[in-house]
Design a protein around this motif. Structure first.
Motif, short mmCIF file in Angstrom:
data_model
loop_
_atom_site.label_atom_id
_atom_site.label_comp_id
_atom_site.label_asym_id
_atom_site.label_seq_id
_atom_site.Cartn_x
_atom_site.Cartn_y
_atom_site.Cartn_z
N PHE A 1 0.90 -1.14 0.05
CA PHE A 1 0.08 -0.04 0.14
C PHE A 1 1.04 1.24 -0.01
CE2 PHE A 1 0.66 1.33 4.22
CZ PHE A 1 0.06 2.59 4.21
N GLY A 2 0.37 2.27 -0.54
CA GLY A 2 1.12 3.60 -0.45
C GLY A 2 0.14 4.80 -0.59
N TYR A 3 0.56 6.06 -0.39
CA TYR A 3 -0.12 7.28 -0.59
C TYR A 3 0.77 8.34 -0.89
CZ TYR A 3 2.04 7.86 3.94
OH TYR A 3 3.04 7.98 4.86
N ILE A 4 -0.15 9.38 -1.59
CA ILE A 4 0.29 10.43 -1.88
C ILE A 4 -0.42 11.46 -1.70
CG2 ILE A 4 -0.20 10.18 -4.33
CD1 ILE A 4 2.41 11.54 -4.93
N LEU A 5 -0.05 12.85 -1.37
CA LEU A 5 -0.77 13.99 -0.75
C LEU A 5 -0.41 14.99 -1.67
CD1 LEU A 5 -3.47 14.41 0.83
CD2 LEU A 5 -1.90 14.99 2.72
N SER A 6 -1.13 15.91 -2.19
CA SER A 6 -0.57 17.25 -2.76
C SER A 6 0.17 17.88 -1.48
CB SER A 6 -1.45 18.09 -3.34
OG SER A 6 -1.30 19.40 -3.41
N SER A 7 1.31 18.55 -1.76
CA SER A 7 2.27 19.05 -0.91
C SER A 7 1.46 20.44 -0.24
CB SER A 7 3.64 19.47 -1.40
OG SER A 7 3.42 20.52 -2.33
N ARG A 8 0.32 20.81 -1.05
CA ARG A 8 -0.28 22.09 -0.46
C ARG A 8 -1.17 21.55 0.95
NH1 ARG A 8 -4.60 24.05 -4.27
NH2 ARG A 8 -5.06 25.31 -2.33
N TYR A 9 -1.26 20.46 1.21
CA TYR A 9 -2.18 19.82 2.19
C TYR A 9 -1.37 19.06 3.26
CZ TYR A 9 -5.57 21.23 -0.97
OH TYR A 9 -6.37 21.85 -1.82
N TRP A 10 -0.07 19.21 3.40
CA TRP A 10 0.78 18.53 4.16
C TRP A 10 0.84 19.42 5.64
CZ3 TRP A 10 6.26 17.78 1.46
CH2 TRP A 10 6.01 16.86 0.26
N GLY A 11 1.06 18.58 6.66
CA GLY A 11 0.96 19.34 8.10
C GLY A 11 -0.27 19.43 8.43
N LEU A 12 -1.35 18.99 7.83
CA LEU A 12 -2.80 19.30 8.42
C LEU A 12 -3.33 17.87 8.94
CD1 LEU A 12 -3.96 21.50 5.36
CD2 LEU A 12 -3.15 22.20 7.71
N GLY A 13 -2.55 16.96 9.02
CA GLY A 13 -3.14 15.80 9.65
C GLY A 13 -4.18 14.90 8.75
N LEU A 14 -4.19 15.34 7.40
CA LEU A 14 -5.09 14.53 6.51
C LEU A 14 -4.48 13.31 6.05
CD1 LEU A 14 -5.69 17.78 4.32
CD2 LEU A 14 -7.19 16.69 6.19
N ALA A 15 -3.22 12.90 5.98
CA ALA A 15 -2.75 11.67 5.84
C ALA A 15 -3.08 10.50 6.84
CB ALA A 15 -1.23 11.67 5.42
N SER A 16 -2.77 11.24 8.01
CA SER A 16 -3.19 10.32 9.25
C SER A 16 -4.82 9.82 9.17
CB SER A 16 -2.94 11.13 10.37
OG SER A 16 -3.04 10.24 11.68
N GLU A 17 -5.37 11.06 8.79
CA GLU A 17 -6.94 10.97 8.93
C GLU A 17 -7.14 9.74 7.63
OE1 GLU A 17 -10.68 13.71 8.15
OE2 GLU A 17 -9.03 14.42 9.43
N ALA A 18 -6.65 9.92 6.58
CA ALA A 18 -7.03 9.01 5.53
C ALA A 18 -6.47 7.57 5.90
CB ALA A 18 -6.35 9.48 4.20
N LEU A 19 -5.43 7.41 6.55
CA LEU A 19 -4.78 6.21 6.61
C LEU A 19 -5.57 5.46 7.86
CD1 LEU A 19 -2.57 4.03 6.34
CD2 LEU A 19 -1.18 5.26 8.01
N ALA A 20 -6.36 6.17 8.84
CA ALA A 20 -7.01 5.64 9.86
C ALA A 20 -8.27 5.06 9.25
CB ALA A 20 -7.35 6.67 10.71
#
Length: 177
Positions: free
Chosen positions: A88-107
């Protein structure tokens, strides 16, 4: 067989199956040089590169794949999931880094994927320099299972891999957060 139309909702995000009309939004993500730093290939220069990538994602069967785009306020800002299970993997636009969105999506993704009886584990292949991603997956219980040198030749040169795994039983045994 097409992937079921599963949608995963969090307080801020919608994770849903990719659609052909996501092409331009995904191209913005996959052409984002910062976001693509540790990806397995260079930033997409041409829309056709993203079209091939998206077509492959759309053609994957549920037996081999469980992949989602990440949408915030109706806008696709990344992807989370397993293009080829159990990897598995993920990628998030760098504009949205540091907002906890990757953690929220991974959960949301983990809660979903581990309901599948055919998924006993997940594996992440992370560039050892990508400390933020390593911290993120470790917070969810992933543990290092190995390392390899020279696994990817990308736009930043020859890259190494640190492999991290999460067993379904270990995920299910974790205290609810």
């Amino acid at each position: 067989m097409k992937a079921p139309m599963t949608e995963l909702r969090t307080s801020r995000l919608l994770l849903r199956r990719a659609r052909p009309e996501d092409l331009h939004a995904l191209h913005l993500v996959l052409s984002d040089e910062r976001a693509m730093t540790y990806w397995t290939g260079p930033p997409h220069q041409e829309l056709d590169q993203t079209r091939e990538w998206l077509d492959s994602m759309l053609a994957s069967t549920p037996q081999e794949s469980d992949d989602f785009v990440i949408a915030l306020d109706g806008r696709v800002i990344g992807k989370m999931g397993a293009y080829r299970l159990p990897d598995f993997g993920y990628i998030l636009s760098s504009r949205y880094w540091g907002l906890g969105l990757a953690s929220e999506a991974l959960a949301a993704f983990l809660a979903h994927v581990f309901t599948r009886p055919d998924v006993p584990r997940l594996r992440a292949d992370v560039d050892p320099r990508n400390e933020a991603s390593i911290r993120l997956v470790k917070r969810f219980g992933f543990v290092e299972t190995g390392r390899a040198s020279g696994t990817w030749n990308t736009h930043i040169g020859l890259c190494d891999s640190v492999y991290l795994g999460l067993e379904k039983a270990d995920y299910l045994a974790r205290p609810a957060s």
